[in-house]
Design a protein around this motif. Structure first.
Motif, PDB file in Angstrom:
ATOM      1  N   SER A  27      42.600  37.922  57.963  1.00 43.99           N
ATOM      2  CA  SER A  27      43.713  38.313  57.755  1.00 43.99           C
ATOM      3  C   SER A  27      44.074  38.809  56.133  1.00 43.99           C
ATOM      4  O   SER A  27      44.423  40.011  55.775  1.00 43.99           O
ATOM      5  CB  SER A  27      44.901  37.615  57.925  1.00 43.99           C
ATOM      6  N   THR A  28      43.581  37.939  55.192  1.00 40.68           N
ATOM      7  CA  THR A  28      43.819  38.233  53.775  1.00 40.68           C
ATOM      8  C   THR A  28      42.703  39.554  53.426  1.00 40.68           C
ATOM      9  O   THR A  28      43.287  40.443  52.729  1.00 40.68           O
ATOM     10  CB  THR A  28      43.151  37.108  53.061  1.00 40.68           C
ATOM     11  N   ALA A  29      41.574  39.597  53.996  1.00 37.70           N
ATOM     12  CA  ALA A  29      40.764  40.742  53.806  1.00 37.70           C
ATOM     13  C   ALA A  29      41.542  42.197  54.336  1.00 37.70           C
ATOM     14  O   ALA A  29      41.204  43.114  53.849  1.00 37.70           O
ATOM     15  CB  ALA A  29      39.433  40.750  54.306  1.00 37.70           C
ATOM     16  N   TYR A  30      42.013  41.864  55.625  1.00 46.93           N
ATOM     17  CA  TYR A  30      42.744  43.169  56.240  1.00 46.93           C
ATOM     18  C   TYR A  30      43.727  43.631  55.240  1.00 46.93           C
ATOM     19  O   TYR A  30      44.228  44.785  54.895  1.00 46.93           O
ATOM     20  CB  TYR A  30      43.292  42.611  57.578  1.00 46.93           C
ATOM     21  N   MET A  31      44.637  42.600  54.951  1.00 46.35           N
ATOM     22  CA  MET A  31      45.859  43.183  54.086  1.00 46.35           C
ATOM     23  C   MET A  31      45.555  43.469  52.624  1.00 46.35           C
ATOM     24  O   MET A  31      46.063  44.630  52.158  1.00 46.35           O
ATOM     25  CB  MET A  31      46.754  41.973  53.792  1.00 46.35           C
ATOM     26  N   PHE A  32      44.456  43.244  52.289  1.00 45.78           N
ATOM     27  CA  PHE A  32      43.901  43.482  50.756  1.00 45.78           C
ATOM     28  C   PHE A  32      43.287  45.109  51.106  1.00 45.78           C
ATOM     29  O   PHE A  32      43.533  45.827  50.019  1.00 45.78           O
ATOM     30  CB  PHE A  32      42.768  42.669  50.262  1.00 45.78           C
ATOM     31  N   GLY A  33      42.380  45.224  52.010  1.00 48.67           N
ATOM     32  CA  GLY A  33      41.586  46.311  52.075  1.00 48.67           C
ATOM     33  C   GLY A  33      42.418  47.659  52.647  1.00 48.67           C
ATOM     34  O   GLY A  33      41.891  48.666  52.488  1.00 48.67           O
ATOM     35  N   GLY A  34      43.502  47.309  53.501  1.00 46.82           N
ATOM     36  CA  GLY A  34      43.882  48.402  54.471  1.00 46.82           C
ATOM     37  C   GLY A  34      43.191  48.898  55.488  1.00 46.82           C
ATOM     38  O   GLY A  34      43.240  50.001  55.783  1.00 46.82           O
ATOM     39  N   ASP A  35      42.048  48.142  55.597  1.00 46.78           N
ATOM     40  CA  ASP A  35      40.851  48.451  56.647  1.00 46.78           C
ATOM     41  C   ASP A  35      40.529  47.313  57.643  1.00 46.78           C
ATOM     42  O   ASP A  35      40.502  46.192  56.922  1.00 46.78           O
ATOM     43  CB  ASP A  35      39.905  49.244  56.091  1.00 46.78           C
ATOM     44  N   ARG A  36      40.696  47.267  58.780  1.00 49.63           N
ATOM     45  CA  ARG A  36      40.103  46.299  59.597  1.00 49.63           C
ATOM     46  C   ARG A  36      38.724  45.659  59.125  1.00 49.63           C
ATOM     47  O   ARG A  36      37.683  46.471  59.434  1.00 49.63           O
ATOM     48  CB  ARG A  36      40.008  46.550  61.030  1.00 49.63           C
ATOM     49  N   PRO A  37      38.552  44.542  58.678  1.00 50.96           N
ATOM     50  CA  PRO A  37      37.521  44.270  57.992  1.00 50.96           C
ATOM     51  C   PRO A  37      36.211  43.963  59.000  1.00 50.96           C
ATOM     52  O   PRO A  37      36.418  43.393  60.125  1.00 50.96           O
ATOM     53  CB  PRO A  37      37.699  42.878  57.228  1.00 50.96           C
ATOM     54  N   LEU A  38      35.105  43.985  58.656  1.00 52.18           N
ATOM     55  CA  LEU A  38      33.640  43.822  59.349  1.00 52.18           C
ATOM     56  C   LEU A  38      33.285  42.492  58.753  1.00 52.18           C
ATOM     57  O   LEU A  38      32.948  42.493  57.546  1.00 52.18           O
ATOM     58  CB  LEU A  38      32.889  44.893  59.176  1.00 52.18           C
ATOM     59  N   ASP A  94      47.921  14.783  59.883  1.00 44.81           N
ATOM     60  CA  ASP A  94      47.583  15.303  58.568  1.00 44.81           C
ATOM     61  C   ASP A  94      48.515  16.902  58.220  1.00 44.81           C
ATOM     62  O   ASP A  94      48.472  17.703  59.224  1.00 44.81           O
ATOM     63  CB  ASP A  94      46.283  15.363  57.756  1.00 44.81           C
ATOM     64  N   LEU A  95      49.282  17.148  57.330  1.00 42.09           N
ATOM     65  CA  LEU A  95      49.687  18.128  56.820  1.00 42.09           C
ATOM     66  C   LEU A  95      48.655  19.239  56.136  1.00 42.09           C
ATOM     67  O   LEU A  95      48.217  18.739  54.974  1.00 42.09           O
ATOM     68  CB  LEU A  95      51.015  18.117  55.957  1.00 42.09           C
ATOM     69  N   LEU A  96      48.246  20.040  56.869  1.00 44.93           N
ATOM     70  CA  LEU A  96      46.965  20.617  56.271  1.00 44.93           C
ATOM     71  C   LEU A  96      47.500  22.151  55.905  1.00 44.93           C
ATOM     72  O   LEU A  96      48.272  22.891  56.585  1.00 44.93           O
ATOM     73  CB  LEU A  96      45.884  21.008  57.480  1.00 44.93           C
ATOM     74  N   VAL A  97      47.227  22.355  54.650  1.00 45.00           N
ATOM     75  CA  VAL A  97      47.811  23.612  53.836  1.00 45.00           C
ATOM     76  C   VAL A  97      46.406  24.355  53.874  1.00 45.00           C
ATOM     77  O   VAL A  97      45.418  24.013  52.991  1.00 45.00           O
ATOM     78  CB  VAL A  97      48.359  23.247  52.858  1.00 45.00           C
ATOM     79  N   LEU A  98      46.416  25.884  54.006  1.00 42.39           N
ATOM     80  CA  LEU A  98      45.369  26.291  54.102  1.00 42.39           C
ATOM     81  C   LEU A  98      45.630  27.536  53.007  1.00 42.39           C
ATOM     82  O   LEU A  98      46.556  28.447  53.422  1.00 42.39           O
ATOM     83  CB  LEU A  98      44.698  27.267  55.181  1.00 42.39           C
ATOM     84  N   LYS A  99      44.944  27.679  51.928  1.00 43.41           N
ATOM     85  CA  LYS A  99      45.298  28.682  50.968  1.00 43.41           C
ATOM     86  C   LYS A  99      44.055  29.758  50.855  1.00 43.41           C
ATOM     87  O   LYS A  99      42.750  29.275  50.804  1.00 43.41           O
ATOM     88  CB  LYS A  99      45.517  28.155  49.585  1.00 43.41           C
ATOM     89  N   SER A 100      44.058  30.938  50.790  1.00 42.37           N
ATOM     90  CA  SER A 100      43.187  32.050  50.831  1.00 42.37           C
ATOM     91  C   SER A 100      43.450  32.873  49.507  1.00 42.37           C
ATOM     92  O   SER A 100      44.489  33.119  49.152  1.00 42.37           O
ATOM     93  CB  SER A 100      43.191  32.842  52.036  1.00 42.37           C
ATOM     94  N   ARG A 101      42.368  33.515  48.915  1.00 33.18           N
ATOM     95  CA  ARG A 101      42.532  34.447  48.130  1.00 33.18           C
ATOM     96  C   ARG A 101      41.260  35.575  48.104  1.00 33.18           C
ATOM     97  O   ARG A 101      40.061  34.828  48.465  1.00 33.18           O
ATOM     98  CB  ARG A 101      42.815  34.031  46.591  1.00 33.18           C
ATOM     99  N   VAL A 102      41.328  36.804  47.458  1.00 29.01           N
ATOM    100  CA  VAL A 102      40.056  37.317  47.395  1.00 29.01           C
ATOM    101  C   VAL A 102      39.558  36.984  46.045  1.00 29.01           C
ATOM    102  O   VAL A 102      40.077  37.073  45.119  1.00 29.01           O
ATOM    103  CB  VAL A 102      40.407  38.984  47.278  1.00 29.01           C
ATOM    104  N   LEU A 103      38.157  36.287  46.069  1.00 29.04           N
ATOM    105  CA  LEU A 103      37.803  35.867  45.095  1.00 29.04           C
ATOM    106  C   LEU A 103      37.012  36.911  44.212  1.00 29.04           C
ATOM    107  O   LEU A 103      36.924  36.829  42.984  1.00 29.04           O
ATOM    108  CB  LEU A 103      36.621  34.742  45.394  1.00 29.04           C
ATOM    109  N   TYR A 104      36.372  37.906  44.865  1.00 24.43           N
ATOM    110  CA  TYR A 104      35.716  38.896  43.921  1.00 24.43           C
ATOM    111  C   TYR A 104      35.478  40.118  44.880  1.00 24.43           C
ATOM    112  O   TYR A 104      35.675  39.919  46.383  1.00 24.43           O
ATOM    113  CB  TYR A 104      34.478  38.610  43.377  1.00 24.43           C
ATOM    114  N   THR A 105      35.466  41.223  44.407  1.00 22.38           N
ATOM    115  CA  THR A 105      35.086  42.517  45.210  1.00 22.38           C
ATOM    116  C   THR A 105      33.782  42.951  44.571  1.00 22.38           C
ATOM    117  O   THR A 105      33.687  43.108  43.585  1.00 22.38           O
ATOM    118  CB  THR A 105      36.141  43.220  45.430  1.00 22.38           C
ATOM    119  N   LEU A 106      33.024  43.905  45.575  1.00 22.46           N
ATOM    120  CA  LEU A 106      32.117  44.774  45.015  1.00 22.46           C
ATOM    121  C   LEU A 106      32.535  46.246  45.725  1.00 22.46           C
ATOM    122  O   LEU A 106      32.283  46.907  46.667  1.00 22.46           O
ATOM    123  CB  LEU A 106      30.531  44.421  45.379  1.00 22.46           C
ATOM    124  N   PRO A 107      33.384  47.113  45.053  1.00 20.32           N
ATOM    125  CA  PRO A 107      34.066  48.368  45.265  1.00 20.32           C
ATOM    126  C   PRO A 107      32.913  49.349  45.830  1.00 20.32           C
ATOM    127  O   PRO A 107      33.350  50.038  46.515  1.00 20.32           O
ATOM    128  CB  PRO A 107      34.689  48.591  44.213  1.00 20.32           C
TER     129      PRO A 107
END
Length: 470
Positions: free
Chosen positions: A348-359, A376-389
């Protein structure tokens, strides 16, 4: 009560082929049935609410463990802080003193084939199974595959140490790579075996293919397990591996190279008060370059290059309470469940970042640093760590991705305790996606030196990883 479709999957050996060879054990007048027998109607409660594939794998492992160990099966309390113990074993494996086993099997060693396990996905004939593994676009739901890989790896590891009373712990996932898009309506075969063994750790290779003999594979994965003494939680020596074929020897040598690379990476990890190694210095230099490139975004965002974006702007998260339906055979939260949820957030993170359904192309370096308990209360945190445009090279094994923008997403799982305002990282995940319908994407840049080092470390690690195997 299971539906007829699930019962068929659970009972037909023609559908799911396992290679456990020992006979059932009779203990105190009670027969422990082979899980492939129709008479066995009492699978472990933890298999409920799992996919038919995971149900069968866990049922088989539970039966085999009880057959070998009787009442000595692991209790819940024996798995306290297991992941931390596994981390210690991996960190100290070169110098730790391993206690040898008295088993003659451990002294003689085992061949890779003795740990082999295979299972079939009869997608062409079972509509229920097909629906379970289909995503919204009529393709394979990879999150479910991750659950199956984790379950199968446990069975394979148990096969190798069977006969020795040890604790088997998942230490991490080295790499899962996709070679080509699978055909969801075609029968698939998942199989694997131990390919490398150290003093107290083992590497397991699994593949999925459209042929029962393993040819025409479209997925390859490597899991690392460690063995611990059930009482002391210290590393324990396991039987060595004896490769028989040329292919097995190649995989064994590759496992040894990767194990050595891990040790070097641990030694080079940047720590406060410790001199920088040559490799650590290279990471710091690259991190400084990345942070310098982020300068305009940090100081003059209105004038910065519009093709760049700060890492913080790509972040997403979700939170959940770990439910009992997601626990494994040891009543901790199933690692495959964590991998699936992390994958879905990363997608979902890659989808929202790239504007294209990721492969989805690959996942690297999944670590199991701390076990997650029910409640346990589990919190998942995501971010785009790097890209190769402009694209990059992940190795020739990974499906065709030349020139496609690549997006690497980091997911952290945090066990959070609101009552004490504390949180600890339980898992790290690194997923790589391509944007198949885009010619480029934004360059992600760090906001601070910590992000810069993490970005530089992952870039360098992935470059090294791509060169380990074509």
């Amino acid at each position: 009560m299971m539906s007829n479709s699930i019962r068929r999957i659970a009972n037909r050996t023609a559908i799911q082929r396992f290679y456990h060879r020992a006979a059932p054990l009779c203990k105190e007048g009670k027969t422990i049935n082979n899980p492939n027998d129709d008479e066995d109607d009492s699978p472990p409660i933890q298999t409920f609410n799992k996919s038919p594939i995971v149900q069968k794998l866990w049922k088989t492992r539970d039966w085999a463990k009880r057959r070998v160990m009787g009442e000595l099966t692991m209790g819940d309390d024996e798995y306290s802080s297991v992941s931390l113990a596994a981390t210690e074993v991996l960190a100290d494996n070169a110098t730790s003193e391993c206690r040898g086993s008295s088993s003659s099997v451990a002294k003689a060693g085992k061949t890779p084939q003795e740990s082999h396990v295979g299972i079939e996905y009869p997608f062409s004939t079972d509509r229920y199974l097909l629906e379970t593994y289909r995503n919204p676009w009529g393709e394979m739901r990879f999150g479910k595959i991750l659950e199956d890989l984790d379950a199968l790896a446990g069975n394979i590891a148990f096969n190798h140490v069977q006969g020795v009373h040890v604790m088997i712990v998942t230490a991490g996932v080295d790499r899962i790579r996709i070679r080509q898009r699978p055909k969801i309506g075609v029968d698939q075969y998942l199989s694997g075996k131990v390919t490398w063994v150290g003093s107290s750790s083992m590497e397991i290779r699994m593949v999925i293919s459209e042929c029962e003999d393993g040819t025409n594979e479209w997925l390859e994965s490597y899991f690392t397990f460690v063995t611990l003494d059930p009482v002391t939680k210290k590393s324990i020596k396991i039987c060595p591996l004896i490769p028989q074929t040329e292919e097995e020897r190649v995989h064994f040598e590759l496992g040894a190279v990767k194990a050595q690379a891990k040790k070097v990476a641990r030694r080079n990890k940047i720590q406060v008060g410790r001199p920088l190694s040559e490799e650590s210095l290279a990471i710091d230099i690259r991190a400084a370059e990345l942070l310098d490139a982020a300068g305009p975004l940090l100081r003059m965002p209105s004038l910065a290059d519009t093709s760049t974006i700060l890492m913080d702007a790509t972040a997403h998260s979700n939170a959940m309470v770990a439910q009992p339906q997601s626990r494994n055979l040891h009543d901790r939260i199933f690692g495959g469940f964590l991998m699936r949820r992390a994958f879905e957030l990363a997608f979902s993170t890659a989808y929202m970042f790239g504007g294209d359904r990721p492969l989805f192309l690959e996942v690297d370096d999944i670590s199991f640093d701390k076990p997650v308990d029910v409640g346990d209360l589990l919190v998942l945190k995501s971010r785009v760590l790097y890209t190769l445009p402009n694209g990059g090279d992940l190795g020739s094994y990974v499906m065709k991705h030349d020139g496609l923008p690549l997006v690497n997403v980091e997911v952290e799982a945090w066990v959070t305790v609101p009552e004490t305002m504390r949180a600890e990282v339980s898992n790290h995940f690194y997923f790589t996606f391509a944007l198949p319908n885009k010619s480029t994407c934004k360059m992600v840049l760090p906001s601070n030196i910590d992000q810069a080092r993490r970005q530089a470390s992952r870039l360098i690690a992935d470059e090294i990883q791509a060169g380990l195997r074509p």
